[in-house]
Motif scaffolding. Structure first.
Motif, short mmCIF file in Angstrom:
data_model
loop_
_atom_site.label_atom_id
_atom_site.label_comp_id
_atom_site.label_asym_id
_atom_site.label_seq_id
_atom_site.Cartn_x
_atom_site.Cartn_y
_atom_site.Cartn_z
N PRO A 91 -37.08 18.00 22.30
CA PRO A 91 -37.67 16.76 22.81
C PRO A 91 -37.13 15.54 22.05
CG PRO A 91 -39.18 17.78 21.26
CD PRO A 91 -37.95 18.64 21.30
N PHE A 92 -37.08 14.43 22.72
CA PHE A 92 -36.67 13.19 22.05
C PHE A 92 -37.32 12.01 22.76
CE2 PHE A 92 -33.45 11.48 25.04
CZ PHE A 92 -33.29 12.57 25.88
N ARG A 93 -37.29 10.85 22.08
CA ARG A 93 -37.87 9.61 22.62
C ARG A 93 -37.16 9.20 23.90
NH1 ARG A 93 -38.56 4.39 18.83
NH2 ARG A 93 -40.65 5.31 18.75
N CYS A 94 -37.94 8.98 24.96
CA CYS A 94 -37.45 8.40 26.21
C CYS A 94 -36.37 9.22 26.91
CB CYS A 94 -36.96 6.97 26.00
SG CYS A 94 -36.71 6.10 27.57
N PRO A 95 -36.77 10.30 27.58
CA PRO A 95 -35.78 11.19 28.22
C PRO A 95 -34.76 10.49 29.13
CG PRO A 95 -37.95 12.19 28.27
CD PRO A 95 -38.15 10.81 27.72
N SER B 131 -46.76 17.66 25.19
CA SER B 131 -45.98 18.01 26.36
C SER B 131 -46.95 18.55 27.43
CB SER B 131 -44.91 19.04 25.99
OG SER B 131 -45.45 20.32 26.01
N PRO B 132 -46.68 18.40 28.71
CA PRO B 132 -45.42 17.96 29.30
C PRO B 132 -45.27 16.45 29.43
CG PRO B 132 -46.95 18.55 31.03
CD PRO B 132 -47.67 18.78 29.75
N MET B 133 -46.10 15.67 28.72
CA MET B 133 -45.92 14.22 28.84
C MET B 133 -44.67 13.81 28.06
SD MET B 133 -49.77 12.68 28.79
CE MET B 133 -50.12 12.84 27.05
N PRO B 134 -43.90 12.86 28.61
CA PRO B 134 -42.70 12.41 27.90
C PRO B 134 -43.05 11.52 26.72
CG PRO B 134 -43.02 11.07 29.85
CD PRO B 134 -44.09 12.13 29.88
N TYR C 238 -54.10 10.25 31.74
CA TYR C 238 -52.98 9.63 31.03
C TYR C 238 -51.90 9.31 32.05
CZ TYR C 238 -55.40 12.42 27.49
OH TYR C 238 -56.35 13.01 26.72
N PHE C 239 -51.26 8.20 31.82
CA PHE C 239 -50.40 7.65 32.87
C PHE C 239 -49.03 7.31 32.32
CE2 PHE C 239 -48.74 4.70 35.83
CZ PHE C 239 -49.24 5.14 37.04
N ASN C 240 -48.01 7.67 33.07
CA ASN C 240 -46.64 7.31 32.67
C ASN C 240 -45.86 6.72 33.84
OD1 ASN C 240 -44.36 7.27 30.84
ND2 ASN C 240 -43.45 8.72 32.27
N THR C 241 -45.06 5.71 33.55
CA THR C 241 -43.98 5.30 34.45
C THR C 241 -42.79 4.95 33.59
OG1 THR C 241 -45.57 4.28 35.96
CG2 THR C 241 -43.26 3.71 36.26
N CYS C 242 -41.61 5.42 33.95
CA CYS C 242 -40.39 4.93 33.31
C CYS C 242 -39.46 4.41 34.39
CB CYS C 242 -39.69 6.02 32.51
SG CYS C 242 -40.54 6.41 30.97
#
Ligand SMILES: Cc1cc2nc3c(=O)[nH]c(=O)nc-3n(C[C@H](O)[C@H](O)[C@H](O)COP(=O)(O)OP(=O)(O)OC[C@H]3O[C@@H](n4cnc5c(N)ncnc54)[C@H](O)[C@@H]3O)c2cc1C
Lengths: 101, 429
Positions: B188-192, B325-328, B360-364
């Motif tokens: 894993p790493f910051r910001c896939p 995980s599985p959150m980025p 929990y919410f993600n958008t990239c």
């Protein structure tokens, strides 16, 4: 003397933020919307205003996003992630805000 | 506060008064929250705590006097932003009553509920939120140390902005027809999607300024985030300027020679580059290691609802440093989980009740070129001690020919800007 200055310094800082804190936090479920729609549903750039959105319209629009029946770049992927109860809570919250607040 | 550090420390020692707890005010306060790290997780936490729990004293510890975001840093490389556009002041948090201390947290005494700062001062807390971000595994790529990072910048932490500025300057000075090499880590790493947005933004710049240049992207992995969307964009916008070398085609870089500007692959290929961007393998930031919060993976195990450390009570670890995980490892997830962590941490101090069914919410968003952006979204919930993505929701923007999707890509570029302004307001305003 130094101790007094220190305490006074704190008292002053504490005094000013009482005012800045007038804006209340949104309910937890609506927190993530602020990452695109701005603070308190005020809108941001091309991202639409949600403050003052009619609650019935909100629920209808949400279902259209869910069913892919409304033009969308992203809300059609977000809308299916929330339950009907959550949508009702979101609708009530954004309807309760004044536009431009 | 015009009181010297030394006399302050003496005073604090003599009266056991600490920065977070002026004795006079303690009586009126519901408790003391200390937040370590003023980035996506920490700034969001401090701000949200002041808004939702006005009776709690909030102290933020952050060494940098302003915050340079990693998001939109790639747009500096693309010539679409300058450093001041992505630099944010802590004044907004101060105006909300956050006590901002610009220093480094040195250690955490979880039993004693105390944080030691680099200058020797101690802060007492009732609850601690830790969001220190990532550290680099300096031993993972032979020859890549902090000195080599001046030649081959990582530009993977914001810091004082010098890393991203260094990389931009090297791109500007590169000879016509030169080669830009990237080294990209495994998970894993910051910001896939970050490395691939970076490739795109470098190509966007070179297409105008240095059209015969090449980009060689050496990857430790065989697949990556939004891969189809990125590869479509590269073909549509940049022809054959970009070559992506996956792990299974000897893409993993194991050694660098900064003096002669050479990358060495796992199976012994040598690649000379004119400009190198080495994104090293990562782990939780050093504080998490020094405070004994990490497990063998180098990241911090936490409860998946409260983000409380598995080993330290009243210490909640959010952002890239934790295991969720599985959150980025993204800014949006750091922001979103910050609020749940604050509500969970402060519930027993304030009697407010812990958040029951957190979401929990993600958008990239990623920028691939001019008016050409796309996104990935995820809605996550804790379930039986794990985090799961909500079924039938989220996912990436649609793929398809640009002739059909140009308007969607253009709209998403505008919405990406709205995201950046919104999320940074949600941290600093
Ligand atoms: C090129 C790039 C593009 C990106 N784009 C996006 C995007 O579009 N969307 C998105 O959601 N995410 C994006 N990200 C990811 C995002 O930057 C991170 O996920 C986010 O910063 C994580 O937040 P954090 O709080 O864990 O760490 P950070 O934001 O890095 O904050 C950590 C802070 O802690 C401070 N600190 C460290 N140690 C200490 C200590 N001992 N004492 C006190 N302070 C300390 C640091 O100075 C820093 O300010 C991107 C990342 C990169 C590299």
């Amino acid at each position: 003397m130094k101790k007094l200055a220190l305490v006074l310094g704190f008292a002053m800082t504490f005094g000013t933020f009482q005012m800045a804190n007038a804006q209340e936090a949104a309910p937890m479920i609506a927190q993530s919307c602020a990452g695109c729609h701005g603070q308190a549903g005020a809108g941001q750039g091309s991202s639409p205003v949600l403050a003052g959105y009619d609650a019935e319209d909100f629920v209808r629009v949400w279902h259209e996003f869910r069913a892919n029946e409304r033009p969308a770049t992203i809300m059609n992927r977000i809308a299916p992630g929330f339950t009907d109860d959550e949508v009702a809570e979101l609708a009530a919250y954004f309807a309760s805000l004044q536009q431009g607040e | 506060m015009n009181i010297s550090r030394r006399s302050f420390a003496a005073l604090a020692g003599a009266t056991s008064l600490t920065l977070a707890t002026p004795a006079l005010l303690r009586a009126q306060s519901a408790g003391r929250l200390v937040v370590i790290g003023g980035g996506f997780g920490g700034a969001s936490a401090a701000r949200y705590a002041r808004m939702a729990f006005p009776d709690v004293d909030v102290t933020l510890v952050e060494p940098q006097t302003s915050f340079v975001t990693c998001p939109y840093g790639n747009l500096i490389l693309g010539g679409k932003r300058v450093l001041s556009d992505i630099t944010h002041s802590y004044d907004g948090l101060r105006a909300r009553g956050v006590n901002v201390i610009h220093d480094r947290a040195q250690d955490i005494d979880a039993d004693g509920h105390r944080v030691t700062l680099a200058n020797g001062e101690e802060l007492e807390y009732d609850k601690l939120i830790v969001s220190p971000g990532i550290g680099f595994r300096w031993d993972a790529i032979e020859g890549y140390d902090e000195a080599a990072a001046e030649v081959f910048p990582h530009a993977w932490t914001g810091g004082d902005g010098s890393q991203i500025s260094n990389l931009r300057q090297q791109l500007e000075e590169m000879p016509q027809g030169g080669v830009v090499g990237l080294s990209i880590p495994g998970n894993p790493f910051r910001c896939p999607p970050g490395p691939y947005e970076r490739i795109s933004m470098i190509a966007h710049y070179l297409k105008q300024a240095n059209p015969t240049a090449k980009i060689m992207a050496f990857d430790s992995k065989d697949a990556f985030s939004k891969q189809g969307l990125f590869q479509d964009a590269w073909e549509e916008l940049y022809g054959d300027m970009i070559e992506w070398v996956p792990g299974n085609a000897d893409g993993k870089i194991v050694r660098v020679d900064a003096e002669n500007k050479v990358f060495f692959s796992e199976f012994g290929e040598e690649h000379r580059v004119d400009v190198g961007n080495v994104i090293p393998p990562q782990m939780a930031a050093s504080l998490a290691h020094d405070a004994g919060l990490v497990n063998d993976s180098g990241w911090v195990p936490v409860d998946q609802t409260t983000f409380e450390s598995a080993v330290a009570r009243d210490v909640h670890v959010i952002g890239d440093a934790n295991i969720a995980s599985p959150m980025p490892k993204s800014g949006y997830i750091a922001n979103s989980t910050a609020k749940t962590a604050v509500a969970a941490a402060l519930s027993d101090l304030t009697g407010s009740g812990a958040p029951s069914d957190p979401v929990y919410f993600n958008t990239c968003y990623s920028h691939a070129g001019e008016d050409y952006s796309f996104s990935v979204v995820g809605v996550f919930r804790p379930d039986g001690g794990e985090i799961v993505e909500t079924p039938d929701s989220g996912g990436t923007s649609a793929r398809g020919p640009l002739t059909e999707l140009a308007e969607t890509r253009r709209l998403e570029a505008g919405y990406a800007d709205a995201w950046y302004d919104s999320i940074t307001d949600d941290m600093f305003s």
